[in-house]
Motif scaffolding. Structure first.
Motif, mmCIF file in Angstrom:
data_model
loop_
_atom_site.group_PDB
_atom_site.id
_atom_site.type_symbol
_atom_site.label_atom_id
_atom_site.label_comp_id
_atom_site.label_asym_id
_atom_site.label_seq_id
_atom_site.Cartn_x
_atom_site.Cartn_y
_atom_site.Cartn_z
ATOM 1 N N VAL A 19 12.500 -19.336 -21.390
ATOM 2 C CA VAL A 19 11.215 -19.085 -20.737
ATOM 3 C C VAL A 19 10.328 -18.339 -21.715
ATOM 4 C CG1 VAL A 19 10.077 -17.972 -18.778
ATOM 5 C CG2 VAL A 19 12.368 -18.908 -18.500
ATOM 6 N N ASP A 20 9.034 -18.669 -21.706
ATOM 7 C CA ASP A 20 8.087 -17.950 -22.556
ATOM 8 C C ASP A 20 6.737 -17.903 -21.865
ATOM 9 O OD1 ASP A 20 7.167 -16.504 -24.687
ATOM 10 O OD2 ASP A 20 7.344 -18.106 -26.150
ATOM 11 N N ALA A 21 5.951 -16.897 -22.204
ATOM 12 C CA ALA A 21 4.599 -16.758 -21.665
ATOM 13 C C ALA A 21 3.616 -17.444 -22.611
ATOM 14 C CB ALA A 21 4.245 -15.279 -21.518
ATOM 15 N N GLY A 33 0.147 -18.233 -18.385
ATOM 16 C CA GLY A 33 1.064 -19.232 -17.850
ATOM 17 C C GLY A 33 2.463 -18.998 -18.373
ATOM 18 N N PHE A 34 3.386 -19.794 -17.884
ATOM 19 C CA PHE A 34 4.778 -19.684 -18.294
ATOM 20 C C PHE A 34 5.344 -21.075 -18.556
ATOM 21 C CE2 PHE A 34 3.690 -16.133 -15.613
ATOM 22 C CZ PHE A 34 4.105 -15.069 -16.374
ATOM 23 N N ILE A 35 6.224 -21.159 -19.515
ATOM 24 C CA ILE A 35 6.892 -22.399 -19.860
ATOM 25 C C ILE A 35 8.383 -22.201 -19.624
ATOM 26 C CG2 ILE A 35 7.439 -24.006 -21.716
ATOM 27 C CD1 ILE A 35 4.792 -23.162 -23.029
ATOM 28 N N LEU A 36 9.017 -23.177 -18.989
ATOM 29 C CA LEU A 36 10.435 -23.122 -18.693
ATOM 30 C C LEU A 36 11.081 -24.403 -19.219
ATOM 31 C CD1 LEU A 36 12.547 -21.966 -16.053
ATOM 32 C CD2 LEU A 36 12.059 -24.364 -15.644
ATOM 33 N N CYS A 37 12.202 -24.268 -19.907
ATOM 34 C CA CYS A 37 12.922 -25.425 -20.431
ATOM 35 C C CYS A 37 14.419 -25.200 -20.231
ATOM 36 C CB CYS A 37 12.615 -25.622 -21.909
ATOM 37 S SG CYS A 37 13.451 -27.037 -22.631
ATOM 38 N N ILE A 47 15.203 -30.246 -17.661
ATOM 39 C CA ILE A 47 13.919 -30.091 -16.980
ATOM 40 C C ILE A 47 13.016 -29.207 -17.835
ATOM 41 C CG2 ILE A 47 14.610 -28.085 -15.620
ATOM 42 C CD1 ILE A 47 12.915 -29.287 -13.310
ATOM 43 N N GLY A 48 11.752 -29.506 -17.824
ATOM 44 C CA GLY A 48 10.743 -28.685 -18.485
ATOM 45 C C GLY A 48 9.579 -28.520 -17.530
ATOM 46 N N ARG A 49 9.084 -27.325 -17.399
ATOM 47 C CA ARG A 49 7.997 -27.061 -16.470
ATOM 48 C C ARG A 49 7.015 -26.076 -17.073
ATOM 49 N NH1 ARG A 49 9.647 -27.587 -10.628
ATOM 50 N NH2 ARG A 49 9.751 -29.847 -10.544
ATOM 51 N N SER A 58 -1.773 -9.079 -19.757
ATOM 52 C CA SER A 58 -1.722 -8.765 -21.179
ATOM 53 C C SER A 58 -0.516 -9.462 -21.779
ATOM 54 C CB SER A 58 -1.602 -7.253 -21.384
ATOM 55 O OG SER A 58 -0.307 -6.822 -20.995
ATOM 56 N N VAL A 59 -0.433 -9.497 -23.097
ATOM 57 C CA VAL A 59 0.715 -10.110 -23.771
ATOM 58 C C VAL A 59 2.010 -9.431 -23.347
ATOM 59 C CG1 VAL A 59 1.784 -10.516 -26.004
ATOM 60 C CG2 VAL A 59 -0.665 -10.875 -25.719
ATOM 61 N N LEU A 60 2.015 -8.111 -23.265
ATOM 62 C CA LEU A 60 3.218 -7.389 -22.857
ATOM 63 C C LEU A 60 3.619 -7.707 -21.425
ATOM 64 C CD1 LEU A 60 2.614 -3.889 -24.484
ATOM 65 C CD2 LEU A 60 4.172 -5.683 -25.233
ATOM 66 N N GLU A 61 2.636 -7.789 -20.519
ATOM 67 C CA GLU A 61 2.940 -8.138 -19.126
ATOM 68 C C GLU A 61 3.463 -9.562 -19.011
ATOM 69 O OE1 GLU A 61 -0.209 -5.631 -16.435
ATOM 70 O OE2 GLU A 61 -0.979 -7.291 -17.627
ATOM 71 N N GLY A 62 2.870 -10.480 -19.756
ATOM 72 C CA GLY A 62 3.283 -11.877 -19.704
ATOM 73 C C GLY A 62 4.692 -12.058 -20.205
ATOM 74 N N ASP A 63 5.042 -11.414 -21.308
ATOM 75 C CA ASP A 63 6.387 -11.533 -21.852
ATOM 76 C C ASP A 63 7.423 -10.851 -20.962
ATOM 77 O OD1 ASP A 63 5.981 -13.182 -23.980
ATOM 78 O OD2 ASP A 63 5.821 -11.587 -25.461
ATOM 79 N N ALA A 64 7.025 -9.828 -20.239
ATOM 80 C CA ALA A 64 7.971 -9.110 -19.371
ATOM 81 C C ALA A 64 8.206 -9.833 -18.056
ATOM 82 C CB ALA A 64 7.451 -7.703 -19.084
ATOM 83 N N SER A 65 7.288 -10.695 -17.653
ATOM 84 C CA SER A 65 7.398 -11.373 -16.341
ATOM 85 C C SER A 65 8.499 -12.395 -16.307
ATOM 86 C CB SER A 65 6.092 -12.058 -15.993
ATOM 87 O OG SER A 65 5.089 -11.091 -15.805
#
Length: 65
Positions: A19-21, A33-37, A47-49, A58-65
């Motif tokens: 998963v990545d932001a 947004g988020f990417i899941l593979c 699956i990829g979504r 923020s970048v920090l919030e996105g990466d922590a989610s």
């Protein structure tokens, strides 16, 4: 610093979820947004979504989610 990070497969008969932001512009707004593979032990994509949020993080919030 040229450390190359490569994907490593999970154990046999298992799956691995990465998963990545992501951050992008849409209608003059910065969106989050988020990417899941999910891949199997041979590296085949199961699956990829992609998901987008209604709020900007923020970048920090996105990466922590």
């Amino acid at each position: 610093m040229n450390d190359i990070v490569c994907w490593t497969p999970p154990q046999a008969d298992s799956y691995k979820c990465n998963v990545d932001a992501v951050f992008f512009f849409f209608q003059d707004t910065i969106c989050t947004g988020f990417i899941l593979c999910i891949r199997d032990d041979r590296g085949a994509v199961i699956i990829g979504r992609t998901f987008s949020c209604n709020t900007c993080m923020s970048v920090l919030e996105g990466d922590a989610s």
